[in-house]
Design a protein around this motif. Structure first.
Motif, PDB file in Angstrom:
ATOM      1  N   SER A 219       0.822  -1.209   0.000  1.00  0.00           N
ATOM      2  CA  SER A 219       0.000   0.000   0.000  1.00  0.00           C
ATOM      3  C   SER A 219       0.858   1.262   0.000  1.00  0.00           C
ATOM      4  O   SER A 219       0.553   2.236  -0.690  1.00  0.00           O
ATOM      5  N   LEU A 220       1.956   1.239   0.748  1.00  0.00           N
ATOM      6  CA  LEU A 220       2.842   2.401   0.828  1.00  0.00           C
ATOM      7  C   LEU A 220       3.814   2.496  -0.337  1.00  0.00           C
ATOM      8  O   LEU A 220       4.490   3.510  -0.488  1.00  0.00           O
ATOM      9  N   SER A 221       3.885   1.469  -1.159  1.00  0.00           N
ATOM     10  CA  SER A 221       4.861   1.470  -2.259  1.00  0.00           C
ATOM     11  C   SER A 221       4.466   2.422  -3.379  1.00  0.00           C
ATOM     12  O   SER A 221       5.302   2.815  -4.198  1.00  0.00           O
ATOM     13  N   GLY A 222       3.183   2.771  -3.435  1.00  0.00           N
ATOM     14  CA  GLY A 222       2.713   3.610  -4.520  1.00  0.00           C
ATOM     15  C   GLY A 222       2.302   2.812  -5.746  1.00  0.00           C
ATOM     16  O   GLY A 222       1.779   3.376  -6.708  1.00  0.00           O
ATOM     17  N   LYS A 226      -3.799   3.260  -2.078  1.00  0.00           N
ATOM     18  CA  LYS A 226      -3.512   3.426  -0.658  1.00  0.00           C
ATOM     19  C   LYS A 226      -4.670   2.900   0.189  1.00  0.00           C
ATOM     20  O   LYS A 226      -5.836   3.180  -0.092  1.00  0.00           O
ATOM     21  N   ASP A 228      -6.769   3.025   3.711  1.00  0.00           N
ATOM     22  CA  ASP A 228      -7.021   4.145   4.623  1.00  0.00           C
ATOM     23  C   ASP A 228      -6.120   4.011   5.846  1.00  0.00           C
ATOM     24  O   ASP A 228      -5.616   2.926   6.165  1.00  0.00           O
ATOM     25  N   GLU A 229      -5.892   5.112   6.523  1.00  0.00           N
ATOM     26  CA  GLU A 229      -4.894   5.140   7.601  1.00  0.00           C
ATOM     27  C   GLU A 229      -5.254   4.212   8.756  1.00  0.00           C
ATOM     28  O   GLU A 229      -4.360   3.619   9.376  1.00  0.00           O
ATOM     29  N   LEU A 232      -4.233   0.774   7.618  1.00  0.00           N
ATOM     30  CA  LEU A 232      -2.781   0.691   7.529  1.00  0.00           C
ATOM     31  C   LEU A 232      -2.159   0.562   8.922  1.00  0.00           C
ATOM     32  O   LEU A 232      -1.253  -0.250   9.138  1.00  0.00           O
ATOM     33  N   ASN A 258      -0.046   7.549   5.598  1.00  0.00           N
ATOM     34  CA  ASN A 258       0.123   6.842   4.335  1.00  0.00           C
ATOM     35  C   ASN A 258       0.712   7.731   3.240  1.00  0.00           C
ATOM     36  O   ASN A 258       0.523   7.490   2.055  1.00  0.00           O
ATOM     37  N   ASP A 259       1.454   8.757   3.678  1.00  0.00           N
ATOM     38  CA  ASP A 259       2.179   9.617   2.743  1.00  0.00           C
ATOM     39  C   ASP A 259       3.448   8.895   2.291  1.00  0.00           C
ATOM     40  O   ASP A 259       4.394   8.742   3.063  1.00  0.00           O
ATOM     41  N   VAL A 260       3.448   8.444   1.028  1.00  0.00           N
ATOM     42  CA  VAL A 260       4.577   7.671   0.513  1.00  0.00           C
ATOM     43  C   VAL A 260       5.865   8.481   0.538  1.00  0.00           C
ATOM     44  O   VAL A 260       6.942   7.954   0.845  1.00  0.00           O
TER      45      VAL A 260
END
Length: 344
Positions: A219-222, A226, A228-229, A232, A258-260
């Protein structure tokens, strides 16, 4: 004798010619019949009719259809496309289920060229995508199909340790979709990563740490949508109970959600620091070195050179080469090397 051979040769040629002409006129007849009974050359109208009636599907299919399925690649947790040609009489009908509207959710139409359109059917989910390729020749007719589902019939990897049979299959299925996605050579690359994430999340639903970490990481790889927080955080907390990398991921989450890209200051430095310390406690050499760096600089909460040195020394014992560089840097900048206290 020569006359006999000549007659046999003439006979064989006549038979071949007869077969060819029979096939030729049969093909013309089939094409003409399709054209004469064509529901519509407007593809949106044709597609609704084709999907609604089995008889229409049987009539507007080429004699040989190119069919793609996924097959396991050796014994690895990988699959690859496998293409065969199937006689229309051997196809299982209905080929496609009724489409209520040309703009129905989960249905995508892609133009390949002036006479070729592909219908991508995602209605059953990212792990059950099917595509249908139609060509216009008198009327539209099905030319090829692709089935992107990975099932127990075409994928039998060995069961992973510390996972139930169901968790293992879902996890390795997710890995197989990821491998297809990373190849970056399929039209459905985005959907393949989505399918991977879906299966990692399913594998993690009963609290498996490895599957939870894989889902959160993807999910964090982009590469996938994403999560949801809240979801995550839940996944990273599950992974952080026993996996150092899970604790490191949880630390990142507390800082950046979840900011990549990880932009801006850390949102929750206290919990981020505690999660990072836990990664060192779980045996991570990289985690111990990272904790040392944060203790040295004070970028999270604690600034303590003595604890930093203790963490660096612990990381060195665990084989981390960066920690050696960090200790040497302190020696160069300190008139007297501070005493190590404790890391955690």
């Amino acid at each position: 004798m020569n006359g006999f051979l000549k007659n046999r040769t003439s006979f064989a040629a006549a038979v071949l010619t007869s077969i060819f002409l029979s096939f030729f006129y049969s093909s013309i007849s089939s094409a003409e019949e399709r054209e004469n009974t064509c529901p519509s050359k407007n593809f949106s109208v044709f597609l609704l009719e084709f999907s609604a009636k089995v008889a229409t599907q049987q009539q507007f299919v080429l004699d040989n259809v190119q069919v793609m399925t996924l097959k396991q690649k050796g014994y690895a947790e990988q699959v690859e496309p496998f293409v065969t040609h199937v006689k229309s009489s051997d196809l299982k009908f209905p080929i496609i289920f009724p489409i209520a509207s040309f703009k129905e959710e989960g249905i995508q139409v892609v133009r390949v060229d002036e006479e070729t359109l592909q219908v991508v059917d995602k209605r059953a989910g990212n792990s059950e995508i099917k595509t249908y390729t139609f060509k216009l020749a008198g009327c539209w007719a099905l030319y090829g199909m692709e089935d992107w589902a990975i099932t127990s019939d075409n994928f039998k990897p060995p069961q992973k340790k510390d996972m139930s049979e169901s968790e293992s299959f879902l996890f390795q299925k997710a890995m197989a979709y990821s491998w297809l996605g990373w190849a970056q050579k399929y039209q459905l690359t985005t959907e393949l990563f989505q399918a991977s994430l879906d299966n990692f999340v399913l594998a993690a639903s009963d609290g498996n740490a490895e599957a939870s970490l894989a889902a959160a990481g993807l999910s964090l790889s982009g590469m996938a949508p994403k999560l949801d927080e809240e979801k995550l955080e839940s996944l990273y907390k599950t992974a952080a109970r026993i996996l150092p990398a899970g604790a490191e991921g949880l630390s990142y989450f507390y800082c950046y959600g979840n900011d990549v890209a990880g932009n801006g200051p850390c949102k929750d430095p206290y919990r981020a620091e505690q999660a990072l310390i836990n990664s060192a406690r779980l045996g991570s050499a990289e985690g111990a070195n990272s904790v040392g760096e944060y203790f040295e600089t004070g970028k999270l909460v604690t600034k303590d050179i003595n604890r930093a040195i203790a963490c660096y020394q612990l990381a060195v014992q665990r084989g981390n080469s960066d920690a050696i560089k960090n200790l040497n840097k302190i020696k160069q900048h300190e008139a007297r090397m501070p005493q190590a206290s404790y890391c955690y």
